[in-house]
Design a protein around this motif. Sequence first.
Motif, PDB file in Angstrom:
ATOM      1  N   ALA A  62       0.861  -1.182   0.000  1.00 27.90           N
ATOM      2  CA  ALA A  62       0.000   0.000   0.000  1.00 27.90           C
ATOM      3  C   ALA A  62       0.896   1.230   0.000  1.00 27.90           C
ATOM      4  O   ALA A  62       2.077   1.163   0.366  1.00 27.90           O
ATOM      5  CB  ALA A  62      -0.915   0.012   1.227  1.00 27.90           C
ATOM      6  N   LEU A  63       0.346   2.363  -0.412  1.00 23.53           N
ATOM      7  CA  LEU A  63       1.084   3.626  -0.476  1.00 23.53           C
ATOM      8  C   LEU A  63       0.470   4.637   0.481  1.00 23.53           C
ATOM      9  O   LEU A  63      -0.749   4.810   0.505  1.00 23.53           O
ATOM     10  CB  LEU A  63       1.041   4.192  -1.902  1.00 23.53           C
ATOM     11  N   PHE A  64       1.327   5.297   1.260  1.00 21.39           N
ATOM     12  CA  PHE A  64       0.880   6.380   2.137  1.00 21.39           C
ATOM     13  C   PHE A  64       1.767   7.600   1.904  1.00 21.39           C
ATOM     14  O   PHE A  64       2.986   7.494   1.814  1.00 21.39           O
ATOM     15  CB  PHE A  64       0.978   5.978   3.613  1.00 21.39           C
ATOM     16  N   GLY A  65       1.129   8.780   1.825  1.00 20.13           N
ATOM     17  CA  GLY A  65       1.898  10.016   1.741  1.00 20.13           C
ATOM     18  C   GLY A  65       1.144  11.150   2.404  1.00 20.13           C
ATOM     19  O   GLY A  65      -0.089  11.206   2.352  1.00 20.13           O
ATOM     20  N   HIS A  66       1.897  12.046   3.048  1.00 21.05           N
ATOM     21  CA  HIS A  66       1.297  13.220   3.679  1.00 21.05           C
ATOM     22  C   HIS A  66       1.738  14.468   2.932  1.00 21.05           C
ATOM     23  O   HIS A  66       2.924  14.649   2.650  1.00 21.05           O
ATOM     24  CB  HIS A  66       1.711  13.307   5.147  1.00 21.05           C
ATOM     25  N   SER A  67       0.777  15.341   2.603  1.00 17.28           N
ATOM     26  CA  SER A  67       1.044  16.613   1.927  1.00 17.28           C
ATOM     27  C   SER A  67       1.731  16.352   0.582  1.00 17.28           C
ATOM     28  O   SER A  67       1.164  15.649  -0.256  1.00 17.28           O
ATOM     29  CB  SER A  67       1.881  17.515   2.856  1.00 17.28           C
ATOM     30  N   LEU A  68       2.919  16.880   0.361  1.00 18.00           N
ATOM     31  CA  LEU A  68       3.667  16.557  -0.865  1.00 18.00           C
ATOM     32  C   LEU A  68       3.701  15.043  -1.085  1.00 18.00           C
ATOM     33  O   LEU A  68       3.532  14.552  -2.215  1.00 18.00           O
ATOM     34  CB  LEU A  68       5.101  17.088  -0.761  1.00 18.00           C
ATOM     35  N   GLY A  69       3.911  14.284  -0.002  1.00 21.89           N
ATOM     36  CA  GLY A  69       3.995  12.831  -0.112  1.00 21.89           C
ATOM     37  C   GLY A  69       2.745  12.189  -0.666  1.00 21.89           C
ATOM     38  O   GLY A  69       2.818  11.140  -1.311  1.00 21.89           O
ATOM     39  N   ALA A  70       1.569  12.801  -0.432  1.00 16.55           N
ATOM     40  CA  ALA A  70       0.324  12.247  -0.964  1.00 16.55           C
ATOM     41  C   ALA A  70       0.285  12.358  -2.484  1.00 16.55           C
ATOM     42  O   ALA A  70      -0.078  11.406  -3.184  1.00 16.55           O
ATOM     43  CB  ALA A  70      -0.874  12.971  -0.348  1.00 16.55           C
ATOM     44  N   LEU A  71       0.651  13.534  -3.001  1.00 16.63           N
ATOM     45  CA  LEU A  71       0.724  13.709  -4.455  1.00 16.63           C
ATOM     46  C   LEU A  71       1.733  12.738  -5.058  1.00 16.63           C
ATOM     47  O   LEU A  71       1.483  12.117  -6.092  1.00 16.63           O
ATOM     48  CB  LEU A  71       1.158  15.137  -4.790  1.00 16.63           C
ATOM     49  N   LEU A  72       2.886  12.626  -4.402  1.00 17.01           N
ATOM     50  CA  LEU A  72       3.947  11.765  -4.910  1.00 17.01           C
ATOM     51  C   LEU A  72       3.536  10.298  -4.856  1.00 17.01           C
ATOM     52  O   LEU A  72       3.845   9.523  -5.767  1.00 17.01           O
ATOM     53  CB  LEU A  72       5.229  12.001  -4.100  1.00 17.01           C
ATOM     54  N   ALA A  73       2.819   9.905  -3.799  1.00 21.50           N
ATOM     55  CA  ALA A  73       2.336   8.523  -3.699  1.00 21.50           C
ATOM     56  C   ALA A  73       1.385   8.198  -4.848  1.00 21.50           C
ATOM     57  O   ALA A  73       1.428   7.105  -5.421  1.00 21.50           O
ATOM     58  CB  ALA A  73       1.649   8.302  -2.356  1.00 21.50           C
ATOM     59  N   CYS A  74       0.524   9.146  -5.196  1.00 23.66           N
ATOM     60  CA  CYS A  74      -0.401   8.961  -6.312  1.00 23.66           C
ATOM     61  C   CYS A  74       0.358   8.818  -7.629  1.00 23.66           C
ATOM     62  O   CYS A  74       0.076   7.928  -8.435  1.00 23.66           O
ATOM     63  CB  CYS A  74      -1.378  10.135  -6.364  1.00 23.66           C
ATOM     64  N   GLU A  75       1.351   9.684  -7.831  1.00 21.32           N
ATOM     65  CA  GLU A  75       2.159   9.605  -9.055  1.00 21.32           C
ATOM     66  C   GLU A  75       2.964   8.310  -9.094  1.00 21.32           C
ATOM     67  O   GLU A  75       3.156   7.716 -10.159  1.00 21.32           O
ATOM     68  CB  GLU A  75       3.096  10.809  -9.143  1.00 21.32           C
ATOM     69  N   LEU A  76       3.421   7.856  -7.929  1.00 20.45           N
ATOM     70  CA  LEU A  76       4.172   6.601  -7.865  1.00 20.45           C
ATOM     71  C   LEU A  76       3.277   5.422  -8.231  1.00 20.45           C
ATOM     72  O   LEU A  76       3.719   4.483  -8.902  1.00 20.45           O
ATOM     73  CB  LEU A  76       4.755   6.433  -6.463  1.00 20.45           C
ATOM     74  N   ALA A  77       2.020   5.473  -7.812  1.00 17.52           N
ATOM     75  CA  ALA A  77       1.078   4.408  -8.174  1.00 17.52           C
ATOM     76  C   ALA A  77       0.944   4.302  -9.693  1.00 17.52           C
ATOM     77  O   ALA A  77       0.933   3.204 -10.261  1.00 17.52           O
ATOM     78  CB  ALA A  77      -0.288   4.683  -7.536  1.00 17.52           C
ATOM     79  N   HIS A  78       0.845   5.463 -10.370  1.00 10.42           N
ATOM     80  CA  HIS A  78       0.759   5.455 -11.834  1.00 10.42           C
ATOM     81  C   HIS A  78       2.080   5.011 -12.461  1.00 10.42           C
ATOM     82  O   HIS A  78       2.082   4.274 -13.465  1.00 10.42           O
ATOM     83  CB  HIS A  78       0.384   6.848 -12.330  1.00 10.42           C
ATOM     84  N   ALA A  79       3.204   5.441 -11.886  1.00 12.13           N
ATOM     85  CA  ALA A  79       4.511   5.067 -12.440  1.00 12.13           C
ATOM     86  C   ALA A  79       4.751   3.562 -12.317  1.00 12.13           C
ATOM     87  O   ALA A  79       5.299   2.941 -13.243  1.00 12.13           O
ATOM     88  CB  ALA A  79       5.614   5.848 -11.727  1.00 12.13           C
ATOM     89  N   PHE A  80       4.341   2.974 -11.198  1.00 12.40           N
ATOM     90  CA  PHE A  80       4.450   1.515 -11.050  1.00 12.40           C
ATOM     91  C   PHE A  80       3.629   0.814 -12.142  1.00 12.40           C
ATOM     92  O   PHE A  80       4.083  -0.157 -12.746  1.00 12.40           O
ATOM     93  CB  PHE A  80       3.935   1.077  -9.673  1.00 12.40           C
ATOM     94  N   ARG A  81       2.417   1.296 -12.356  1.00 18.85           N
ATOM     95  CA  ARG A  81       1.553   0.677 -13.369  1.00 18.85           C
ATOM     96  C   ARG A  81       2.179   0.782 -14.754  1.00 18.85           C
ATOM     97  O   ARG A  81       2.144  -0.175 -15.533  1.00 18.85           O
ATOM     98  CB  ARG A  81       0.171   1.332 -13.351  1.00 18.85           C
ATOM     99  N   ASP A  82       2.786   1.940 -15.056  1.00 17.58           N
ATOM    100  CA  ASP A  82       3.432   2.124 -16.357  1.00 17.58           C
ATOM    101  C   ASP A  82       4.592   1.152 -16.561  1.00 17.58           C
ATOM    102  O   ASP A  82       4.923   0.793 -17.700  1.00 17.58           O
ATOM    103  CB  ASP A  82       3.944   3.563 -16.500  1.00 17.58           C
ATOM    104  N   LEU A  83       5.218   0.730 -15.455  1.00 22.99           N
ATOM    105  CA  LEU A  83       6.328  -0.215 -15.531  1.00 22.99           C
ATOM    106  C   LEU A  83       5.857  -1.670 -15.482  1.00 22.99           C
ATOM    107  O   LEU A  83       6.677  -2.587 -15.506  1.00 22.99           O
ATOM    108  CB  LEU A  83       7.309   0.026 -14.377  1.00 22.99           C
ATOM    109  N   GLY A  84       4.555  -1.877 -15.382  1.00 20.98           N
ATOM    110  CA  GLY A  84       4.011  -3.226 -15.355  1.00 20.98           C
ATOM    111  C   GLY A  84       4.022  -3.884 -13.992  1.00 20.98           C
ATOM    112  O   GLY A  84       3.849  -5.099 -13.882  1.00 20.98           O
ATOM    113  N   ALA A  85       4.211  -3.094 -12.943  1.00 18.39           N
ATOM    114  CA  ALA A  85       4.210  -3.644 -11.585  1.00 18.39           C
ATOM    115  C   ALA A  85       2.770  -3.870 -11.117  1.00 18.39           C
ATOM    116  O   ALA A  85       1.840  -3.224 -11.610  1.00 18.39           O
ATOM    117  CB  ALA A  85       4.926  -2.686 -10.627  1.00 18.39           C
ATOM    118  N   PRO A  86       2.566  -4.772 -10.162  1.00 15.20           N
ATOM    119  CA  PRO A  86       1.216  -4.958  -9.589  1.00 15.20           C
ATOM    120  C   PRO A  86       0.727  -3.649  -8.968  1.00 15.20           C
ATOM    121  O   PRO A  86       1.530  -2.842  -8.480  1.00 15.20           O
ATOM    122  CB  PRO A  86       1.418  -6.029  -8.512  1.00 15.20           C
TER     123      PRO A  86
END
Length: 246
Positions: free
Chosen positions: A72-96
């Motif tokens: 799971a991904l957790f981020g606070h403030s800047l970290g929340a935006l970054l966690a969301c972008e990381l979720a998309h970046a993982f998907r783009d790389l074919g990760a679960p």
Amino acid sequence: MTKLTLLCLPYSGASAMVYSRWRRQLPSWMQLQPVELPGRGARYDEPLQIDMRALARQLARELKPTLQTPYALFGHSLGALLACELAHAFRDLGAPEAVALFASGTAAPSMRSDYDRGFAEARSDEELIDQLRTFQGTSEEVLANQELMSLTLPVLRADFMMCGRFTPVERPLLNCPVHVLGGKEDRATTEQLIGWSKETLGSFSVDMMTGGHFFIHEHEARVIRTLKSHLEVHHRRHALSAAPAL
């Protein structure tokens, strides 16, 4: 039994060490993995980043080879935006995909025009210190410590610019649940928090707590209980699916 990994992204100006205290409070089936960003902590010698999506792509490439599922991904403030972008970046790389995204203490990606107004350009030291005062999470003693501020302010300046230059893009929505945490006295409005519901096809919830921007520290035990209650369902489901048939 397989553990659920909780990847935690820090807020502006902070190191991933802000989450280190959580380890002692997490249940045995959860494994904390703070994600350090370039320019701070153990990565102090690396250049700071002001492009949110470029940073998310970099982190995804670094983390994917050893990514433990489920996670799971957790981020606070800047970290929340970054966690969301990381979720998309993982998907783009074919990760679960993550089993859940926790976005804490900030406006949704699509509702940031007012929230981040004036942050796209570099702020002076005085402006940054004034901003820290409004967050009410830094003592006057720390703000007056020139040596400490000389280390903190460049990181904070870059992080604020990263948020200020962030713009939403059209792309397929996430499928995982999105759970939002907000402080009742924080500057993110209810509308801005509910806006996170537009980021996913999955379920959505909002948990409001008393306190300002740093409610995650004021109510640390409650935050962890909230994460646990949302993730327990996914953990049980995964445990059942992984159990051998009798």
